[in-house]
Design a protein around this motif. Structure first.
Motif, PDB file in Angstrom:
ATOM      1  N   ALA A  67     -47.175   2.411  40.111  1.00 16.49           N
ATOM      2  CA  ALA A  67     -47.388   1.371  39.087  1.00 16.49           C
ATOM      3  C   ALA A  67     -46.243   0.365  39.102  1.00 16.49           C
ATOM      4  CB  ALA A  67     -47.524   2.015  37.708  1.00 16.49           C
ATOM      5  N   GLN A  68     -45.023   0.845  39.271  1.00 12.94           N
ATOM      6  CA  GLN A  68     -43.864  -0.042  39.329  1.00 12.94           C
ATOM      7  C   GLN A  68     -43.959  -0.979  40.532  1.00 12.94           C
ATOM      8  OE1 GLN A  68     -40.175   1.974  40.048  1.00 12.94           O
ATOM      9  NE2 GLN A  68     -38.950   0.139  39.787  1.00 12.94           N
ATOM     10  N   HIS A  69     -44.320  -0.441  41.692  1.00 13.93           N
ATOM     11  CA  HIS A  69     -44.430  -1.281  42.898  1.00 13.93           C
ATOM     12  C   HIS A  69     -45.569  -2.296  42.765  1.00 13.93           C
ATOM     13  CE1 HIS A  69     -41.986   1.325  45.919  1.00 13.93           C
ATOM     14  NE2 HIS A  69     -41.359   1.138  44.796  1.00 13.93           N
ATOM     15  N   GLU A  70     -46.677  -1.874  42.195  1.00 11.99           N
ATOM     16  CA  GLU A  70     -47.779  -2.826  41.988  1.00 11.99           C
ATOM     17  C   GLU A  70     -47.371  -3.926  41.012  1.00 11.99           C
ATOM     18  OE1 GLU A  70     -51.413  -0.804  40.936  1.00 11.99           O
ATOM     19  OE2 GLU A  70     -51.334   0.462  42.725  1.00 11.99           O
ATOM     20  N   TYR A  71     -46.616  -3.569  40.006  1.00 12.94           N
ATOM     21  CA  TYR A  71     -46.112  -4.548  39.035  1.00 12.94           C
ATOM     22  C   TYR A  71     -45.216  -5.556  39.752  1.00 12.94           C
ATOM     23  CZ  TYR A  71     -44.524  -6.080  34.377  1.00 12.94           C
ATOM     24  OH  TYR A  71     -44.277  -6.793  33.224  1.00 12.94           O
ATOM     25  N   LEU A  72     -44.393  -5.058  40.648  1.00 18.15           N
ATOM     26  CA  LEU A  72     -43.486  -5.919  41.404  1.00 18.15           C
ATOM     27  C   LEU A  72     -44.250  -6.851  42.339  1.00 18.15           C
ATOM     28  CD1 LEU A  72     -40.621  -6.699  42.317  1.00 18.15           C
ATOM     29  CD2 LEU A  72     -40.670  -4.719  43.841  1.00 18.15           C
ATOM     30  N   GLN A  73     -45.341  -6.361  42.908  1.00 18.68           N
ATOM     31  CA  GLN A  73     -46.091  -7.144  43.893  1.00 18.68           C
ATOM     32  C   GLN A  73     -47.131  -8.064  43.282  1.00 18.68           C
ATOM     33  OE1 GLN A  73     -47.650  -4.141  46.483  1.00 18.68           O
ATOM     34  NE2 GLN A  73     -45.696  -3.794  47.489  1.00 18.68           N
ATOM     35  N   MET A  74     -47.370  -7.983  41.999  1.00 19.22           N
ATOM     36  CA  MET A  74     -48.468  -8.769  41.429  1.00 19.22           C
ATOM     37  C   MET A  74     -48.160 -10.258  41.368  1.00 19.22           C
ATOM     38  SD  MET A  74     -48.543  -7.785  37.450  1.00 19.22           S
ATOM     39  CE  MET A  74     -47.108  -7.985  36.460  1.00 19.22           C
ATOM     40  N   GLY A  75     -46.904 -10.622  41.456  1.00 17.77           N
ATOM     41  CA  GLY A  75     -46.554 -12.040  41.489  1.00 17.77           C
ATOM     42  C   GLY A  75     -47.020 -12.779  40.250  1.00 17.77           C
ATOM     43  N   ASN A  77     -50.041 -13.301  39.257  1.00 14.05           N
ATOM     44  CA  ASN A  77     -51.231 -12.684  38.651  1.00 14.05           C
ATOM     45  C   ASN A  77     -50.789 -11.628  37.646  1.00 14.05           C
ATOM     46  OD1 ASN A  77     -53.673 -11.599  38.010  1.00 14.05           O
ATOM     47  ND2 ASN A  77     -54.030 -10.654  39.999  1.00 14.05           N
ATOM     48  N   ARG A  78     -50.714 -11.993  36.398  1.00 18.28           N
ATOM     49  CA  ARG A  78     -50.183 -11.126  35.345  1.00 18.28           C
ATOM     50  C   ARG A  78     -51.284 -10.418  34.563  1.00 18.28           C
ATOM     51  NH1 ARG A  78     -45.087 -10.282  35.803  1.00 18.28           N
ATOM     52  NH2 ARG A  78     -44.718 -10.237  33.605  1.00 18.28           N
ATOM     53  N   SER A  79     -52.533 -10.528  35.016  1.00 14.25           N
ATOM     54  CA  SER A  79     -53.642  -9.974  34.245  1.00 14.25           C
ATOM     55  C   SER A  79     -53.581  -8.450  34.112  1.00 14.25           C
ATOM     56  CB  SER A  79     -54.981 -10.376  34.880  1.00 14.25           C
ATOM     57  OG  SER A  79     -55.074  -9.840  36.190  1.00 14.25           O
ATOM     58  N   ASN A  80     -53.000  -7.803  35.064  1.00 17.58           N
ATOM     59  CA  ASN A  80     -52.978  -6.343  35.107  1.00 17.58           C
ATOM     60  C   ASN A  80     -51.637  -5.761  34.647  1.00 17.58           C
ATOM     61  OD1 ASN A  80     -54.367  -3.980  35.667  1.00 17.58           O
ATOM     62  ND2 ASN A  80     -53.756  -3.937  37.809  1.00 17.58           N
ATOM     63  N   SER A  81     -50.726  -6.616  34.197  1.00 15.57           N
ATOM     64  CA  SER A  81     -49.357  -6.181  33.933  1.00 15.57           C
ATOM     65  C   SER A  81     -49.269  -5.141  32.810  1.00 15.57           C
ATOM     66  CB  SER A  81     -48.452  -7.370  33.624  1.00 15.57           C
ATOM     67  OG  SER A  81     -48.866  -8.007  32.432  1.00 15.57           O
ATOM     68  N   VAL A 137     -38.841  -8.592  36.811  1.00 17.19           N
ATOM     69  CA  VAL A 137     -40.133  -9.197  37.167  1.00 17.19           C
ATOM     70  C   VAL A 137     -40.598 -10.091  36.023  1.00 17.19           C
ATOM     71  CG1 VAL A 137     -42.574  -8.724  37.608  1.00 17.19           C
ATOM     72  CG2 VAL A 137     -40.820  -7.391  38.777  1.00 17.19           C
ATOM     73  N   ASP A 138     -40.482  -9.600  34.799  1.00 16.75           N
ATOM     74  CA  ASP A 138     -40.884 -10.402  33.636  1.00 16.75           C
ATOM     75  C   ASP A 138     -40.057 -11.674  33.513  1.00 16.75           C
ATOM     76  OD1 ASP A 138     -42.800  -8.514  33.007  1.00 16.75           O
ATOM     77  OD2 ASP A 138     -41.580  -7.519  31.478  1.00 16.75           O
ATOM     78  N   ALA A 139     -38.797 -11.615  33.964  1.00 13.79           N
ATOM     79  CA  ALA A 139     -37.919 -12.784  33.907  1.00 13.79           C
ATOM     80  C   ALA A 139     -38.109 -13.706  35.110  1.00 13.79           C
ATOM     81  CB  ALA A 139     -36.459 -12.333  33.830  1.00 13.79           C
ATOM     82  N   GLY A 140     -39.042 -13.364  35.995  1.00 10.55           N
ATOM     83  CA  GLY A 140     -39.319 -14.211  37.157  1.00 10.55           C
ATOM     84  C   GLY A 140     -38.328 -14.026  38.292  1.00 10.55           C
ATOM     85  N   GLN A 141     -37.679 -12.872  38.371  1.00 10.93           N
ATOM     86  CA  GLN A 141     -36.691 -12.607  39.416  1.00 10.93           C
ATOM     87  C   GLN A 141     -37.075 -11.365  40.234  1.00 10.93           C
ATOM     88  OE1 GLN A 141     -33.133 -12.104  37.121  1.00 10.93           O
ATOM     89  NE2 GLN A 141     -32.837 -14.302  36.847  1.00 10.93           N
TER      90      GLN A 141
END
Length: 154
Positions: A67-75, A77-81, A137-141
């Motif tokens: 889940a952490q890696h998918e969160y990192l890779q979602m870029g 596309n925040r729909s699944n965050s 990731v949430d901060a765009g970094q």
């Protein structure tokens, strides 16, 4: 000494020795089987269940990491965050709960639990690093996250 005994006495004496040896062998075999049964009961009734708990905790940790890696890779596309974050939190908590259950159930085996003496601290350290990844990731970094993941992997 044996030459003065009758053949009948010699046969009875030989049978008595064989009977005593057979009784000793029977008692020894019974004790060995009782010990084997006790050890099998411990293994099948307790240790295998504890192993299952640890394997489930390992699976939960893997799912949290996924889940952490998918969160990192979602870029962008925040729909699944929110779902990924909830998956991470749930799986992390389940892994912690299961390991605490394992440690509690294995308290009679200090040689086993001693190997997990730092589990709580190590788990919290890794969870804190994972939460920092979510924050970055949430901060765009997301590029800073890769450094954190690599740093805490070993």
């Amino acid at each position: 000494m044996l030459t003065s005994l009758t053949i009948r006495t010699k046969i009875v004496f030989g049978q008595a020795i064989l009977t005593i040896l057979l009784l000793i062998l029977s008692v020894s075999s019974y004790q060995t089987l009782a010990t084997l049964q006790h050890n099998t009961d411990i293994f099948a009734g307790h240790l295998l269940k504890a192993q299952g708990v640890v394997l489930n905790a390992d699976r939960d940790l893997y799912q949290a990491l996924t889940a952490q890696h998918e969160y990192l890779q979602m870029g962008a596309n925040r729909s699944n965050s929110q779902k990924l974050r909830a998956d991470f939190d749930e799986n992390s908590q389940q892994a912690s709960d299961r390991m605490m259950s394992f440690l509690s159930s294995m308290s009679a085996y200090p040689e086993v639990t001693a190997k997990f003496g730092n589990f709580k601290t190590d788990f919290e350290t890794r969870k804190s690093a994972a939460l920092q990844v979510f924050s970055l990731v949430d901060a765009g970094q997301p590029d800073h996250c890769r450094d954190r993941i690599t740093k805490h992997r070993h």
